[in-house]
Scaffold this motif. Structure first.
Motif, short mmCIF file in Angstrom:
data_model
loop_
_atom_site.label_atom_id
_atom_site.label_comp_id
_atom_site.label_asym_id
_atom_site.label_seq_id
_atom_site.Cartn_x
_atom_site.Cartn_y
_atom_site.Cartn_z
N ALA A 138 -55.11 -34.81 -13.24
CA ALA A 138 -55.39 -33.52 -12.58
C ALA A 138 -56.61 -32.85 -13.20
CB ALA A 138 -54.17 -32.61 -12.68
N ALA A 139 -56.70 -32.88 -14.53
CA ALA A 139 -57.86 -32.30 -15.20
C ALA A 139 -59.15 -33.04 -14.81
CB ALA A 139 -57.67 -32.34 -16.71
N ALA A 140 -59.07 -34.38 -14.72
CA ALA A 140 -60.23 -35.17 -14.29
C ALA A 140 -60.63 -34.81 -12.86
CB ALA A 140 -59.91 -36.65 -14.40
N CYS A 141 -59.64 -34.61 -11.99
CA CYS A 141 -59.90 -34.21 -10.61
C CYS A 141 -60.64 -32.88 -10.57
CB CYS A 141 -58.58 -34.12 -9.84
SG CYS A 141 -58.71 -33.49 -8.16
N ILE A 142 -60.19 -31.91 -11.36
CA ILE A 142 -60.84 -30.59 -11.41
C ILE A 142 -62.27 -30.71 -11.91
CG2 ILE A 142 -60.81 -28.36 -12.61
CD1 ILE A 142 -57.75 -28.48 -12.45
N LEU A 143 -62.47 -31.52 -12.94
CA LEU A 143 -63.82 -31.69 -13.49
C LEU A 143 -64.77 -32.32 -12.47
CD1 LEU A 143 -63.03 -32.90 -17.13
CD2 LEU A 143 -64.09 -30.73 -16.47
N ILE A 144 -64.29 -33.36 -11.79
CA ILE A 144 -65.14 -34.05 -10.80
C ILE A 144 -65.52 -33.10 -9.67
CG2 ILE A 144 -65.16 -35.86 -9.04
CD1 ILE A 144 -63.36 -37.50 -10.98
N ILE A 145 -64.54 -32.37 -9.16
CA ILE A 145 -64.81 -31.46 -8.04
C ILE A 145 -65.73 -30.32 -8.46
CG2 ILE A 145 -63.71 -29.76 -6.52
CD1 ILE A 145 -61.33 -31.71 -6.36
N THR A 146 -65.52 -29.80 -9.67
CA THR A 146 -66.39 -28.73 -10.16
C THR A 146 -67.82 -29.22 -10.30
OG1 THR A 146 -64.53 -27.73 -11.36
CG2 THR A 146 -66.74 -27.06 -12.02
N VAL A 147 -68.00 -30.43 -10.82
CA VAL A 147 -69.35 -31.00 -10.96
C VAL A 147 -70.00 -31.19 -9.59
CG1 VAL A 147 -70.62 -33.06 -11.66
CG2 VAL A 147 -68.92 -32.09 -13.19
N ILE A 148 -69.23 -31.70 -8.62
CA ILE A 148 -69.77 -31.89 -7.26
C ILE A 148 -70.27 -30.57 -6.68
CG2 ILE A 148 -69.09 -32.40 -4.87
CD1 ILE A 148 -67.28 -34.61 -5.99
N ASN A 149 -69.46 -29.52 -6.83
CA ASN A 149 -69.83 -28.22 -6.27
C ASN A 149 -70.98 -27.57 -7.02
OD1 ASN A 149 -67.81 -26.94 -4.04
ND2 ASN A 149 -66.77 -28.48 -5.27
N CYS A 150 -71.10 -27.88 -8.32
CA CYS A 150 -72.23 -27.35 -9.09
C CYS A 150 -73.53 -28.07 -8.75
CB CYS A 150 -71.95 -27.47 -10.59
SG CYS A 150 -70.73 -26.31 -11.22
N LEU A 151 -73.43 -29.35 -8.40
CA LEU A 151 -74.63 -30.14 -8.15
C LEU A 151 -75.29 -29.81 -6.82
CD1 LEU A 151 -73.64 -33.69 -9.45
CD2 LEU A 151 -75.25 -32.08 -10.49
N ALA A 336 -69.79 -19.32 -11.98
CA ALA A 336 -68.52 -18.96 -11.34
C ALA A 336 -67.66 -20.19 -11.11
CB ALA A 336 -68.78 -18.24 -10.02
N LEU A 337 -68.27 -21.29 -10.67
CA LEU A 337 -67.53 -22.53 -10.44
C LEU A 337 -66.96 -23.08 -11.74
CD1 LEU A 337 -70.06 -24.14 -7.96
CD2 LEU A 337 -67.72 -23.50 -7.39
N MET A 338 -67.76 -23.04 -12.81
CA MET A 338 -67.27 -23.53 -14.10
C MET A 338 -66.13 -22.68 -14.64
SD MET A 338 -70.86 -24.44 -16.01
CE MET A 338 -72.02 -25.61 -15.31
N PHE A 339 -66.25 -21.37 -14.49
CA PHE A 339 -65.17 -20.47 -14.93
C PHE A 339 -63.87 -20.79 -14.21
CE2 PHE A 339 -62.73 -16.57 -14.28
CZ PHE A 339 -62.51 -16.17 -15.59
N ASN A 340 -63.94 -20.95 -12.89
CA ASN A 340 -62.74 -21.27 -12.11
C ASN A 340 -62.14 -22.60 -12.54
OD1 ASN A 340 -60.95 -20.83 -9.69
ND2 ASN A 340 -61.94 -22.72 -9.04
N GLY A 341 -62.98 -23.60 -12.80
CA GLY A 341 -62.48 -24.90 -13.24
C GLY A 341 -61.81 -24.83 -14.61
N ILE A 342 -62.39 -24.07 -15.53
CA ILE A 342 -61.81 -23.96 -16.88
C ILE A 342 -60.44 -23.28 -16.83
CG2 ILE A 342 -62.09 -22.80 -19.11
CD1 ILE A 342 -65.14 -23.25 -18.74
N VAL A 343 -60.34 -22.17 -16.07
CA VAL A 343 -59.05 -21.46 -15.96
C VAL A 343 -58.00 -22.35 -15.29
CG1 VAL A 343 -57.88 -19.43 -15.02
CG2 VAL A 343 -60.20 -19.22 -15.92
N SER A 344 -58.42 -23.14 -14.29
CA SER A 344 -57.49 -24.05 -13.61
C SER A 344 -56.94 -25.10 -14.57
CB SER A 344 -58.18 -24.73 -12.43
OG SER A 344 -58.64 -23.78 -11.49
N ILE A 345 -57.79 -25.66 -15.42
CA ILE A 345 -57.33 -26.65 -16.41
C ILE A 345 -56.36 -26.00 -17.40
CG2 ILE A 345 -58.08 -28.10 -18.34
CD1 ILE A 345 -60.61 -28.71 -16.71
N ILE A 346 -56.63 -24.75 -17.78
CA ILE A 346 -55.70 -24.04 -18.68
C ILE A 346 -54.33 -23.90 -18.03
CG2 ILE A 346 -55.23 -21.79 -19.76
CD1 ILE A 346 -58.28 -21.55 -20.18
#
Length: 468
Positions: A138-151, A336-346
């Motif tokens: 799940a954490a890997a999924c969040i990281l991949i999606i966050t990176v896609i949206n940041c790119l 903003a995308l990174m913040f949302n991803g970090i809180v989701s992983i927490i």
């Protein structure tokens, strides 16, 4: 006559587009993860299907209330402008704060966990995958999606389009398979549907939490408001679209019960995977693959919208200024995308899917109820506003009453820590509102300015006005 014919064709096209938007937005990960919890809260097939139908009725009524609000107050920001007009800035701010800190990250975490659950289940046949595996995936999924949206915004859109098609395809496969099985006489689990039903005041509320999670996209019909404003087709699209989703969800559940007893469904680590193993063998691998696609696409959509909401909150001064900054090279709201991803992983670390759904639904339905209450209040305080769509007053009254039940019933019947944590997070927003927004205390010079400068250099982001 030709003009009338063209007008009718345009109206019909808008109806079709609206229905497709509603159906496409609402169907996501919920139908693959909620059936177990709904059945657990009701105890039998009959009450389970009744809850799914009741959730559809409630979602329809709520969407109609939002249609009136959306055509009356034509501002973006979800519930924020409605709470602002109805109750003032404090509740509007608490909604903005809760959306960024509670609702969007927990929603992202739930969908990522469901994606991980379906991705890992085929590798652990006959047993539940270890939690550490599911949470790491799940954490890997969040990281991949966050990176896609940041790119890239275009890349995020393409991912969304592809996985939306996969989502609708797997739903179609399950529904058609269920209809075939019923035609073949596999109705033994549906013959006495109310036998063994064991419900309580709070258990029904928790069942509704899980069922309504699958309908949560109903408030996204606000996206259609501007499209349908002038010809008032929005209520018709809602009345057709959400019942279509409801019928679809009921047929998916009936398909599950055509091959599994209630006990087997409750024991299944992933219901759709078990269904595929029993019905589609040797092509059973299609089900977990497409469910993973579906949940991944839903997670991508959640990340995309959450990042924009956090970006707007930063721009309006409800979050730190860095949240409103945009990447110089890619024009995406990467902080903003990174913040949302970090809180989701927490959120993923200490909790499971059902705990997060309860946590999410408790906060979500508190604000849904307040929003519909704002609609009732504005019927008396803002009579001068135009209302192209006007629903009978009994509809928002019923939604407010049901919202009160959904918020209070699980706490009264079975108090859990997640409700206290959620309340603390929401009320905790006041600690920032009073000094920094109400009294406008300037804290940027001594605290945030150096931090913002270093984050700007690290992430290569600038204020949005600098990108124009």
């Amino acid at each position: 006559i030709q003009q009338i014919s063209l007008s009718k064709k345009k109206s019909q096209n808008k109806n079709r587009i609206g229905i497709c938007l509603i159906v496409g937005t609402m169907i996501g990960s919920g139908i693959f993860i909620s059936p177990k919890a709904v059945l657990e809260g009701t105890g039998a097939v009959g009450p389970c299907l009744c809850v799914w139908a009741a959730c559809g009725v409630l979602a329809t009524m709520g969407a109609l209330c939002y249609a009136e609000l959306g055509t009356m107050i034509m501002k973006s920001g979800g519930e924020y402008p409605y709470l602002m007009e109805g109750f003032g800035p404090l509740l509007a701010y608490l909604y903005s704060w809760s959306t960024i800190i509670v609702l969007k990250p927990s929603s992202f975490a739930i969908i990522a966990l469901s994606c991980a659950e379906y991705a890992s289940t085929p590798f652990y046949p006959g047993c539940t995958p270890p939690q550490v595996v599911t949470k790491c995936l799940a954490a890997a999924c969040i990281l991949i999606i966050t990176v896609i949206n940041c790119l890239s915004v275009k890349l995020a859109y393409r991912v969304q389009n592809f996985f939306t098609a996969a989502k609708l395809l797997i739903i179609f496969i399950i529904v058609i398979s269920g209809i075939v099985l019923l035609a073949q006489g596999n109705t033994q689990n549906l013959k006495d549907p109310f036998a063994g039903a064991t419900t309580s005041f709070g258990a029904i509320g928790l069942a509704f939490y899980n069922g309504l999670w699958a309908y949560d996209g109903c408030h996204e019909v606000l996206l259609c408001c501007f499209l349908f404003f002038y010809n008032r087709n929005l209520p018709l699209a809602i009345i057709i679209g959400i019942p279509l989703v409801t019928v679809c969800y009921i047929f998916v559940n009936i398909a599950y019960f055509s091959v599994m007893t209630p006990t087997e469904l409750l024991q299944s680590p992933a219901v759709a995977v078990t269904f595929g193993d029993r019905v589609l063998y040797p092509l059973s691998w299609i089900v977990p693959l497409f469910v993973v696609f579906s949940t991944f696409g839903a997670a991508n959509g959640s990340c995309f919208t959450a990042g924009r909401l956090t970006h707007v909150a930063g721009r309006e001064g409800h979050m730190v200024r860095i949240m409103s900054y945009i990447s110089v090279k890619r024009y995406t709201p990467s902080p903003a995308l990174m913040f949302n991803g970090i809180v989701s992983i927490i959120y993923i670390m200490p909790a499971d899917i059902n705990t997060l759904i309860n946590y999410f639904s408790f906060a979500q339905w508190a604000f849904y109820g307040l929003t519909c209450l704002a609609l009732i209040v504005m019927r008396f305080t803002r009579k001068e506003l135009q209302r192209p769509v006007k629903v009978p007053i009994v509809i928002p009254v019923l939604v407010v009453i049901v919202s009160c039940y959904l918020v209070l019933a699980p706490i009264i019947d079975k108090p859990e820590w997640e409700y206290l944590y959620c309340t603390m997070f929401i009320v905790g927003g006041l600690l920032l509102y009073v000094p920094f927004i109400y009294y406008k205390f300037n804290w940027t010079r001594c605290i945030m300015r150096p931090l913002t400068m270093h984050l700007q250099l690290l992430l290569e982001v600038v204020p949005p006005e600098k990108t124009k």
